[in-house]
Design an enzyme around this catalytic site. Structure first.
Site, PDB file in Angstrom:
ATOM      1  CE1 TYR A   7     -14.572  97.263  60.787  1.00  0.00           C
ATOM      2  CE2 TYR A   7     -16.572  97.734  62.018  1.00  0.00           C
ATOM      3  CZ  TYR A   7     -15.770  96.837  61.345  1.00  0.00           C
ATOM      4  OH  TYR A   7     -16.147  95.535  61.226  1.00  0.00           O
ATOM      5  CB  THR A  46       0.787  85.115  71.484  1.00  0.00           C
ATOM      6  OG1 THR A  46       1.859  84.551  72.248  1.00  0.00           O
ATOM      7  CG2 THR A  46      -0.034  83.994  70.877  1.00  0.00           C
ATOM      8  CE  LYS A 100       1.267  81.344  74.517  1.00  0.00           C
ATOM      9  NZ  LYS A 100       0.564  81.864  73.340  1.00  0.00           N
ATOM     10  CD  GLU A 134     -13.021  96.489  56.273  1.00  0.00           C
ATOM     11  OE1 GLU A 134     -13.052  97.135  55.201  1.00  0.00           O
ATOM     12  OE2 GLU A 134     -13.826  95.611  56.566  1.00  0.00           O
ATOM     13  NE  ARG A 182      -5.991  86.475  76.957  1.00  0.00           N
ATOM     14  CZ  ARG A 182      -5.219  85.398  77.004  1.00  0.00           C
ATOM     15  NH1 ARG A 182      -5.111  84.578  75.991  1.00  0.00           N
ATOM     16  NH2 ARG A 182      -4.547  85.129  78.093  1.00  0.00           N
ATOM     17  CG  ASP A 242       3.751  79.408  66.386  1.00  0.00           C
ATOM     18  OD1 ASP A 242       3.755  80.496  66.998  1.00  0.00           O
ATOM     19  OD2 ASP A 242       2.777  78.634  66.383  1.00  0.00           O
TER      20      ASP A 242
HETATM   21  C1  LIG Z   1       3.166  77.902  69.638  1.00  0.00           C
HETATM   22  C2  LIG Z   1       1.811  78.545  69.640  1.00  0.00           C
HETATM   23  N1  LIG Z   1       1.263  78.903  68.466  1.00  0.00           N
HETATM   24  C3  LIG Z   1       0.053  79.486  68.405  1.00  0.00           C
HETATM   25  C4  LIG Z   1      -0.676  79.756  69.540  1.00  0.00           C
HETATM   26  C5  LIG Z   1      -2.045  80.339  69.404  1.00  0.00           C
HETATM   27  O1  LIG Z   1      -2.286  81.527  70.069  1.00  0.00           O
HETATM   28  P1  LIG Z   1      -3.793  81.997  70.333  1.00  0.00           P
HETATM   29  O2  LIG Z   1      -4.329  81.199  71.459  1.00  0.00           O
HETATM   30  O3  LIG Z   1      -3.658  83.462  70.638  1.00  0.00           O
HETATM   31  O4  LIG Z   1      -4.570  81.766  69.072  1.00  0.00           O
HETATM   32  C6  LIG Z   1      -0.146  79.401  70.790  1.00  0.00           C
HETATM   33  C7  LIG Z   1      -0.911  79.657  72.024  1.00  0.00           C
HETATM   34  O5  LIG Z   1      -0.655  79.180  73.078  1.00  0.00           O
HETATM   35  C8  LIG Z   1       1.131  78.782  70.831  1.00  0.00           C
HETATM   36  O6  LIG Z   1       1.684  78.416  71.991  1.00  0.00           O
END
Ligand SMILES: Cc1ncc(COP(=O)(O)O)c(C=O)c1O
Length: 428
Positions: A64, A236, A239, A66, A245, A210
């Site tokens: 743990y 992420t 991918k 935090e 993950r 993003d």
């Molecule tokens: C552009 C984008 N943002 C956010 C996410 C979210 O990722 P997660 O599935 O790990 O929550 C994804 C996942 O495919 C994504 O392609």
């Protein structure tokens, strides 16, 4: 669930310690066999290295922690502090960022924390509309984003499928958003981050990238980096990047404290230290010359696949790809996307449906990251394009294509059976 006999037995790692739990052991073995016997063309998937799996299944899963290194709410954190510092350091070096937060449990958690750091409920945000490839976290009414913020969606040009930067600029002028988000789940081309920066500056808005999809290509030098342009980059770690993950956030020093507090304590509790150590492993692997070669091969493979599918009569959106993903319209072959996905799945080609820029009908989304990890190249992409078209065309072809897919993947086991990673060349 029986393990098919005509594939190599999956690695012992998949079932270690599960002799007393045959129900779960069977599922793990069955899934390993499914992955080894079919073609994983889902653009968001990949095969992680044995070293990433080792870190995920390690003693750090018990801990743990935090808080942040040097400031935890629990005792005994000296070693996990060292692990998180190393992960942060590797992320900052790999992506040339001033600050990294490696705690987000997922890509969605990273986006949530980014919004929490920069926005207040009710603020206006300009992001790619969901019908064009925006993610759920970009304003879907069934997601926190759509519930708590006022999203305005930009689209893509109906003809070319490309982002219309002038339309984005006009929307920003009209709606004066607090933040502009660039990033998508289905856009196959490089994003012009400088153009987005300019649009955000004109509107007095934050720029959030993003970059969940292209971040592995960025690590390998095969796609432009959003880091010099965006106020905050969220991504992420799975991918193309081939990590566990999970999520991460990159930003400049001036936003570091706000971002950290938005992750913990605002939106998360204890950090998942095994996943954080696995992220460190993936960042090290992604900094090798072998990974750079991999990232470029991923793009070359996606391009070849796009050309092959176009030659088979499918319409490829934007006419091709710059990245690991491509989207196609199957209707020229007189089939809708849902039926096509069913036929392809039965034949062992596993992929997603997606939105199409020019119609309400759905398309198909494919990615080359996983098959490239397996060692496949352009020759195999040509083969896959042919198998794809045969499977789509006729119900009778499914069985034959299934056998051909099995023959193809037999030569390219997905890894996990030896301690040496086929992409980075590093050994556990
Ligand atoms: C552009 C984008 N943002 C956010 C996410 C979210 O990722 P997660 O599935 O790990 O929550 C994804 C996942 O495919 C994504 O392609």
């Amino acid at each position: 669930m029986a393990l098919s006999m005509d594939v190599e037995p999956p690695d012992a790692l998949a079932t270690r310690g599960l002799a007393g739990d045959p129900e779960i052991a069977d599922i793990l073995l069955g899934e390993a066999a499914r992955q080894a016997e079919s073609l994983q063309l889902i653009a968001a998937e990949n095969f992680v290295s044995p070293a990433v799996l080792t870190a995920l299944g390690s003693s750090l899963a018990n801990k743990y922690a935090e808080g942040y290194p040097g400031s935890r709410h629990h005792g005994g954190c000296e070693l996990v502090d060292a692990a998180e510092r190393l992960t942060i350091d590797r992320a900052e070096r790999l992506f040339e960022a001033e600050h990294a937060n490696v705690q987000p449990h997922s890509g969605s958690s990273a986006v949530l924390a980014t919004y929490a750091a920069l926005l207040r409920p009710g603020d206006t945000v300009l992001a790619m509309g969901l019908p064009y490839g925006g993610h759920l976290t970009h304003g879907s009414p069934v997601n926190f984003s759509g519930r708590w913020f006022t999203f305005v969606g930009y689209g893509v040009d109906a003809e070319s499928g490309l982002i219309d930067y002038e339309q984005v600029r006009e929307l920003a002028r009209t709606h004066r958003p607090k933040a502009v988000v660039c990033g998508s789940i289905a856009y196959p081309r490089h994003i012009d981050y400088a153009a987005f920066r300019d649009i955000a500056d004109e509107a007095g808005a934050y720029l959030i990238a993003d970059a969940a999809h292209p971040m592995g290509l960025v690590a390998g030098g095969a796609a432009p980096s959003p880091v010099p342009y965006a106020d905050v980059v969220c991504a992420t770690t799975h991918k193309v990047l081939r990590g566990p993950r999970g999520g991460m956030i990159l930003c400049g020093e001036e936003l570091a404290e706000r971002v950290d507090r938005a992750v913990f304590p605002f939106s998360q509790g204890g950090a998942q230290m095994n996943a954080i150590a696995a992220k460190a492993v993936a960042f090290r692997e992604a900094s090798t010359p072998a990974f750079t070669a991999y990232a470029h091969q991923v793009v070359a493979n996606a391009r070849t696949l796009a050309e092959g599918l176009a030659a088979e009569g499918l319409t490829v959106t934007t006419g091709g790809t710059d990245t690991h993903l491509l989207t196609v319209d199957p209707t020229p072959l007189r089939i809708d996307a849902a039926t096509a996905r069913g036929r392809l799945g039965a034949a062992g080609l596993v992929l997603d449906t997606c939105a199409l820029p020019w119609s309400d009908a759905r398309g198909l989304r494919l990615g080359s990251a996983a098959v490239t990890t397996q060692g496949m190249g352009e020759k195999e992409m040509d083969l896959i394009a042919g198998l794809f078209a045969s499977a789509i065309r006729g119900a009778d072809a499914e069985r034959r294509v299934r056998d051909e897919v099995r023959d193809l993947v037999r030569g390219f086991p997905p890894g996990g059976v030896t301690p040496t990673d086929p992409v980075s060349g590093l050994t556990v």
